[in-house]
Design a protein around this motif. Sequence first.
Motif, PDB file in Angstrom:
ATOM      1  N   SER B  30      -4.574  29.633  74.945  1.00 51.29           N
ATOM      2  CA  SER B  30      -5.045  29.564  73.566  1.00 51.29           C
ATOM      3  C   SER B  30      -6.248  28.626  73.463  1.00 51.29           C
ATOM      4  O   SER B  30      -7.076  28.763  72.558  1.00 51.29           O
ATOM      5  CB  SER B  30      -3.927  29.103  72.639  1.00 51.29           C
ATOM      6  N   TRP B  92      -2.715  23.986  77.796  1.00 51.34           N
ATOM      7  CA  TRP B  92      -1.339  23.805  77.330  1.00 51.34           C
ATOM      8  C   TRP B  92      -0.496  25.029  77.681  1.00 51.34           C
ATOM      9  O   TRP B  92      -0.895  26.175  77.431  1.00 51.34           O
ATOM     10  CB  TRP B  92      -1.308  23.594  75.821  1.00 51.34           C
ATOM     11  N   THR B  94       3.103  26.164  76.694  1.00 44.40           N
ATOM     12  CA  THR B  94       4.085  25.815  75.653  1.00 44.40           C
ATOM     13  C   THR B  94       3.855  24.373  75.221  1.00 44.40           C
ATOM     14  O   THR B  94       2.856  24.075  74.583  1.00 44.40           O
ATOM     15  CB  THR B  94       5.535  26.049  76.100  1.00 44.40           C
ATOM     16  N   ASP B  95       4.707  23.446  75.573  1.00 41.70           N
ATOM     17  CA  ASP B  95       4.594  22.087  75.058  1.00 41.70           C
ATOM     18  C   ASP B  95       4.255  21.062  76.121  1.00 41.70           C
ATOM     19  O   ASP B  95       4.662  19.895  76.032  1.00 41.70           O
ATOM     20  CB  ASP B  95       5.895  21.688  74.362  1.00 41.70           C
ATOM     21  N   LYS B  96       3.497  21.476  77.145  1.00 38.33           N
ATOM     22  CA  LYS B  96       3.051  20.530  78.155  1.00 38.33           C
ATOM     23  C   LYS B  96       1.643  20.894  78.628  1.00 38.33           C
ATOM     24  O   LYS B  96       1.265  22.066  78.653  1.00 38.33           O
ATOM     25  CB  LYS B  96       4.019  20.476  79.327  1.00 38.33           C
ATOM     26  N   LEU B  97       0.877  19.870  78.980  1.00 34.00           N
ATOM     27  CA  LEU B  97      -0.500  20.063  79.417  1.00 34.00           C
ATOM     28  C   LEU B  97      -0.553  20.089  80.936  1.00 34.00           C
ATOM     29  O   LEU B  97      -0.132  19.137  81.587  1.00 34.00           O
ATOM     30  CB  LEU B  97      -1.405  18.954  78.873  1.00 34.00           C
ATOM     31  N   ILE B  98      -1.085  21.188  81.463  1.00 37.83           N
ATOM     32  CA  ILE B  98      -1.189  21.364  82.911  1.00 37.83           C
ATOM     33  C   ILE B  98      -2.650  21.212  83.311  1.00 37.83           C
ATOM     34  O   ILE B  98      -3.527  21.812  82.677  1.00 37.83           O
ATOM     35  CB  ILE B  98      -0.679  22.757  83.328  1.00 37.83           C
TER      36      ILE B  98
END
Lengths: 114, 109
Positions: B30, B92, B94-98
């Motif tokens: 996104s 991102w 889901t709810d974590k930044l990679i």
Amino acid sequence: SAVISQKPSRDICQRGTSLTIQCQVDSQVTMMFWYRQQPGQSLTLIATANQGSEATYESGFVIDKFPISRPNLTFSTLTVSNMSPEDSSIYLCSVGSGPNSPLHFGNGTRLTVT
Amino acid sequence: TQLLEQSPQFLSIQEGENLTVYCNSSSVFSSLQWYRQEPGEGPVLLVTVVTGGEVKKLKRLTFQFGDARKDSSLHITAAQPGDTGLYLCAGWVTDKLIFGTGTRLQVFP
């Protein structure tokens, strides 16, 4: 943006011992994360620190080795347990306001295990 | 398997040269973020790109988000020694930044 204080900034530890790293934020934050950065590498997520409940660990990281606490919305600790030389890395605390938001980082803890 | 692959891994150039860093994935994001990290410090956000095809400029740095939102590039014009550092793309999930694999840039005077 949030100001993040991470302690200690560096340490040299003997194998078999444990080290607890502290992360203090100057304001309440929604999300807190712990990352590891091995020498010359990018950042790998260890876990999401959840306020008042158990952390959510990524594949390859377990609670017994990396216990994490987050008693409130401004503070978290990461413990590196029973250390070996392979744990020598930079450990970074980061905070964010939610998915798709920027992350803000502390300056990291440089750990050397001998 | 790394979700975000960056190339090149290392870049060593003279002051005044131009360069481009690429961040590629097989997944759709996104948004993608770019960070720069200097020794002894944590990464600092440079930019977030959100719309497919978007181009953002930050002084001599130009960021582009691919039309399909699977890739991004960072172009630096007339690099300076102050641009030296580790450049990281991140997305991102889901709810974590990679984070991507990283590009280490060294600019010599």
